[in-house]
Structure formats: structure tokens, C-alpha cells
Design a protein around this motif. Sequence first.
Motif, PDB file in Angstrom:
ATOM      1  N   GLU A 168      -1.395  12.814  11.673  1.00 36.28           N
ATOM      2  CA  GLU A 168      -1.453  12.196  10.348  1.00 36.28           C
ATOM      3  C   GLU A 168      -1.321  13.190   9.203  1.00 36.28           C
ATOM      4  O   GLU A 168      -0.863  12.824   8.123  1.00 36.28           O
ATOM      5  CB  GLU A 168      -2.736  11.374  10.222  1.00 36.28           C
TER       6      GLU A 168
ATOM      7  N   GLY B 198       2.880  12.663  10.159  1.00 28.48           N
ATOM      8  CA  GLY B 198       2.949  11.475   9.309  1.00 28.48           C
ATOM      9  C   GLY B 198       3.800  11.663   8.066  1.00 28.48           C
ATOM     10  O   GLY B 198       4.714  10.871   7.808  1.00 28.48           O
TER      11      GLY B 198
ATOM     12  N   TRP C 254       3.887   6.055   2.729  1.00 25.22           N
ATOM     13  CA  TRP C 254       2.859   6.711   3.534  1.00 25.22           C
ATOM     14  C   TRP C 254       1.494   6.588   2.870  1.00 25.22           C
ATOM     15  O   TRP C 254       0.485   6.333   3.527  1.00 25.22           O
ATOM     16  CB  TRP C 254       3.225   8.166   3.759  1.00 25.22           C
TER      17      TRP C 254
ATOM     18  N   SER D 293      -0.615   7.088  16.066  1.00 27.60           N
ATOM     19  CA  SER D 293       0.340   8.052  16.614  1.00 27.60           C
ATOM     20  C   SER D 293       1.478   7.334  17.329  1.00 27.60           C
ATOM     21  O   SER D 293       2.654   7.707  17.200  1.00 27.60           O
ATOM     22  CB  SER D 293      -0.361   9.002  17.587  1.00 27.60           C
TER      23      SER D 293
ATOM     24  N   LEU E 149       3.824   5.797  14.759  1.00 25.16           N
ATOM     25  CA  LEU E 149       4.704   6.793  14.156  1.00 25.16           C
ATOM     26  C   LEU E 149       5.770   7.266  15.141  1.00 25.16           C
ATOM     27  O   LEU E 149       6.871   7.644  14.746  1.00 25.16           O
ATOM     28  CB  LEU E 149       3.880   7.990  13.671  1.00 25.16           C
TER      29      LEU E 149
END
Length: 432
Positions: free
Chosen positions: A246, A250, A264, A305, A308
Motif C-alpha cells: 500500500e 499502491g 488512490w 494486495s 491491486l
Amino acid sequence: MTSAAAPSHSRRPSWAGRNYTLLTAAAIATNLGSQGALIASAFAVLRAGGSGGDVGLVAAARTVPLVLFLLVGGALADRLPRHRVMVAANSLNFLSQGAFALLVLTGEPRLWQMMALTALGGVGQAFFGPASEGMLMSSVSGSEAGRAFAFYRMAMHGAGIGGAALGGALIAAFGPGWVLAIDAAAFAVAGALRAFLDVSHIPAREPGGGMVADLRDGWREFITRPWLWSIVVQFAVVNAVVAAAEAVYGPLVARDELGGPGPWGFALAAFGVGTVGGALLMTRWKPRRLLLAGTLCVFPLALPSAALAVPLPIVALTAVMFLTGVSIEVFGVSWMTCLHQEVPEDKLSRVSAYDWLGSIAMVPLATALTGPVESAVGRTSALWGCSALIVLLTAAVLFVPEVRRLTRRGATVAGAGPQASADAEGAVGRLG
């Protein structure tokens, strides 16, 4: 009745005393600034021409001094008035973040400069964290402690919602420098509020054998509780891979696939909304087996995770982040309630320091390795690996008997101590 627990003559509930109210207000201020600053620091590196690996190095620069100074911070917070430690730490964060903002606003910041200023912020956090946790836990008492922690976290995360969304929008409109400046101002406000905390209800510490003896006492409190050290070991890995996913991957996925910092920031805000929902749930729900309920709610932490890695569209990613926020907040409130219930008040900051140290020890390594790992196996494989590690470690913790059996007592009393821990285990069930 102590000043920390005295009934309020206003419309505040009886457990929301003066200290609790000041701590909550200060947490709101810092979270309004810090959530946006997390995004701003990553995009400050990227806009200065840095790579994903550079973003990881800056993130690691904050965590390395945090790891190095946490135990010292915990020992000092159990010796000195905790509010003075907190104010000094906030002052250091104000200065370091203000310098970072000035650097970004006035020119092209160099990587080493951003790393050095971020490292100073990590030093401040190392002294602040254990003092803050000990101060919060000593500000509430009785059977409503869990509800008090839930409201505190709900206010803190609620501020983070606005901070993340506003931070993403401000970065897109004006650049990361102004968001870093707002964070510096928030530290100044929070430090001023914490200067008014009352520590007269906390008994004076008995003269001890020095720093090493204090740390040894804290270690004994930590290592003799299997539920405590096993979950800290679990989160040593979980927090490391979450930070890598992240804080580094990210923003990169957002830049390449999702449209930049704005989306985001919106996804992070959804996580904040979820934590508010989870905290609200915990004001009503009091699971008997605290640690079992909390640990089961760590499994969804693997979802961001994976989202993403796909990557999912921003709407789906937002939904995943919301669900994750709800789940992890159940764990967070349960964990605080367990510490409050089981650890003596005069050792809270030292035990919290060992908790923090174990939980973040691997974060610098994980964030520093994000670039090399991405180069070796690809970003997608790295993100799937993060998810797999979270699932495996969380499943392993469920094999610890105390995690499955530790039980909430009818009335939570600060400074319960070892005998209370034994009684709780005998009763069945416990939450971290």
C-alpha cells in the motif's frame, strides 16, 4: 474517583473524561494531516524523478529509526510523565514535516534530504507511540473500556477519511508540498492539546534499576503471554507486506492503471470509512472470545494486495478497501481491550513498545526490497505473494490455544496483571 475517570458534567458519556477527550481531539487533528501526507510523500518522491524503489527507501527511512528507538521510548514513557514525552515527539514531527514541506515547495528535493527528514519523523513516532498507547489506556476504566477504545478509533479513522480524500485531491490540484505543510500544522495543534493532559492520577513510578532493568521487566511481561508474542510475530510479517503493497505498489498501480493520486486517495478513504464502520460495530458488539474474533478478521487484510494485483477497477478496489477497514477495526479494538485488560498499568508503555517493535521490525526491509522484488518477479507476482503471506500467518496464529480461548472479563480493569491473565485463560477465550 480520579480525574481521568471522573464523570462528565456535560453531555459526554461517563467514560469520556478530560484526558480521553483531549486525546481524541489530538488524534483527530493528526489523522486529518497524516493520511494525506502518506500519499504526498510518495508522490513527492515520484515528482522529483524518483522510482518505485526510491519511494520504498523513503518509507524505510521512517521505519528504521522507529525500530531503533521504540524500546527506549517505551521505557521513558513508563518513567516520565507520558504527556511530556508525547508533546516533545509532536514537536519533532512538526519541525521535520515542516522542513520536508518547505523543501518540496521551494525546489527540487533530493532523495537523501527526503530520507533524512522522514527519519526524524520516525524518531518522533518511536517516542510518541508507546507513551500515547499507555496514556490512552490509563484514561479509561471499567467495563466500558472497549466501547471507549472503539469511539476513540472511530473518531481517529473518521478524520483519516477526510484526510485521505482531501489529500489526494490537494496533491492533484496543488502538489504534495502543501499537504505536507498541513500535516506539520496538525502536529503543532495536537501537541498543544496534549500539553493539557492530567497525569496526577497515575501513581509515581518506583525508582528502578535503570533502563536495562526496565526493558527486562517489560520483556518478561511480553514473553510470558503466548497470545501476545504470537500475534506480534504474525504482524511482523503482515504489516511488512501491507506496507510494501500500500505504501509503494499502491501508488505505482494508481499512477499506471487507476488514474493517479486522486483515485488512490479515494480508495484509502474508503478504507477509512470501513474502519469507522468497524469501530461503530464494536461500540455495540462485545465478542466473548476477543482474540479469536479479532484474528479471524485479519484474513480480509489479504484482499487489497490481491485487488491491486489484478488490478480491479477503482469502484471494486474501493469496495475491497471498505470491507478490509471494517474487518481490521474489529481486530484493533479487540487488541486494545486485551492489552488494557491483561497488562499492568505501570508496564503498558514498555509492553506497547515491544508490541510496536515486533509489528514493524520487518517493514524497513520489506519497503526497501519492493523495487528489487518487482524487478525480479514483477509487480503482480509480488502483490499475490503479499496476499498469500497474510493468509498463511493468520491461519498459523489460530493454532495458539490462548488466541482461541482468551475471554473478555465482565469488567475490564486497567492494570489487571498476571493473575488476571491466568483467570481469563481459564474462563475461555481472548481477543487481541
